[in-house]
Enzyme design. Sequence first.
Site, short mmCIF file in Angstrom:
data_model
loop_
_atom_site.label_atom_id
_atom_site.label_comp_id
_atom_site.label_asym_id
_atom_site.label_seq_id
_atom_site.Cartn_x
_atom_site.Cartn_y
_atom_site.Cartn_z
N GLY A 186 -0.09 5.50 -4.43
CA GLY A 186 -0.70 6.78 -4.81
C GLY A 186 -0.11 7.92 -4.03
O GLY A 186 0.30 8.95 -4.59
N ASN A 214 -11.14 -2.56 -4.83
CA ASN A 214 -10.43 -1.62 -5.69
C ASN A 214 -11.20 -1.29 -6.97
O ASN A 214 -10.85 -0.35 -7.69
CB ASN A 214 -9.02 -2.13 -6.03
CG ASN A 214 -8.05 -2.09 -4.86
OD1 ASN A 214 -7.15 -2.92 -4.74
ND2 ASN A 214 -8.20 -1.11 -3.98
N TRP A 215 -12.30 -2.03 -7.24
CA TRP A 215 -13.16 -1.68 -8.38
C TRP A 215 -13.81 -0.31 -8.18
O TRP A 215 -14.34 0.28 -9.12
CB TRP A 215 -14.25 -2.73 -8.59
CG TRP A 215 -13.74 -4.03 -9.15
CD1 TRP A 215 -13.60 -5.20 -8.46
CD2 TRP A 215 -13.34 -4.31 -10.50
NE1 TRP A 215 -13.11 -6.18 -9.30
CE2 TRP A 215 -12.95 -5.66 -10.56
CE3 TRP A 215 -13.26 -3.53 -11.67
CZ2 TRP A 215 -12.49 -6.27 -11.73
CZ3 TRP A 215 -12.80 -4.13 -12.84
CH2 TRP A 215 -12.43 -5.48 -12.86
N ASP A 254 0.83 -1.21 0.00
CA ASP A 254 0.00 0.00 0.00
C ASP A 254 0.86 1.26 0.00
O ASP A 254 1.96 1.27 0.56
CB ASP A 254 -0.92 -0.03 1.24
CG ASP A 254 -2.06 0.96 1.12
OD1 ASP A 254 -2.41 1.35 -0.02
OD2 ASP A 254 -2.62 1.33 2.16
N LEU A 279 -6.31 -4.93 7.67
CA LEU A 279 -6.09 -6.01 6.70
C LEU A 279 -6.76 -5.74 5.35
O LEU A 279 -6.41 -6.37 4.35
CB LEU A 279 -6.57 -7.34 7.26
CG LEU A 279 -5.69 -7.94 8.37
CD1 LEU A 279 -6.32 -9.20 8.94
CD2 LEU A 279 -4.28 -8.27 7.83
#
Length: 231
Positions: free
Chosen positions: A18, A63-64, A15, A184
């Site tokens: 971005g 994540n869609w 992660d 998580l």
Amino acid sequence: MNFLKVPKHVGIIMDGNGRWAIKNNRERNYGHKKGVEVAENVIEWSKEFGVDYLTLYTFSQENWKRPKEEIEFLFELIIRYFEENLNRIIENGVKISFLGKIDDLPKSLKDTCKEIQNISKNNKEFNLILALNYGGKQEIVDAVNKIIKEGKEEITIEDMERNLYLPHVPNPDLIIRTGGEVRLSNFLLWESAYSELYFTKTLWPDFSYEEYLNALKDYSKRERRFGAIKQ
Ligand code: IPE
Ligand code: IPE
Ligand code: MG
């Protein structure tokens, strides 16, 4: 690395791509591009350390919710990565498996995943697992539904374990999450019941060999009791 207790299976929630990009005055997608380079290094370092299984959280079902352009960029990155590196990966004896709903991915990516899985299925040196279109809750629900179809009325833990997406993969011993969030995010919910967790604020594109080594050193100090008492 014989002073280290090396986990057999490491899971990583990669992660912070971005935020890393924004911090460096670039677009988010540039962070994903850097993230792939780091993932490539981490695969090599894992082999060096003697880890047998590495699961990388690559794309979650949630994540869609991201903009279409970012999703398409991520999928393209994965396809391109395998176009450029597949031969080398196969020559190195890496078996690649996918964890998640691969059939629901766009055809080009789905075909790539199936081909890779097939070509590498007899490799034995190292296991790379990409969690792609993966959700831990979904995996549990899918397992229950498979058991119901078998006609069972009562479910055991063993039933669940043999109906997970990759039943032969041992549970992760260590889960690392970069990027500073302490959660998580639907990763390996069933399998993480007794995993050791390691969180670092380092954003994924900055994750280094030293940081990985620190995580392993930290893991080495943990006493895994699994509910029993110290002997
Ligand atoms: C992780 O980085 C990569 C994926 C989820 C595909 P992010 O894209 O979530 O980066 P941040 O958390 O927004 O910085
Ligand atoms: C988790 O990161 C998913 C992956 C690394 C693929 P996210 O950035 O999607 O997680 P949240 O939204 O912060 O929980
Ligand atoms: Mg994130």
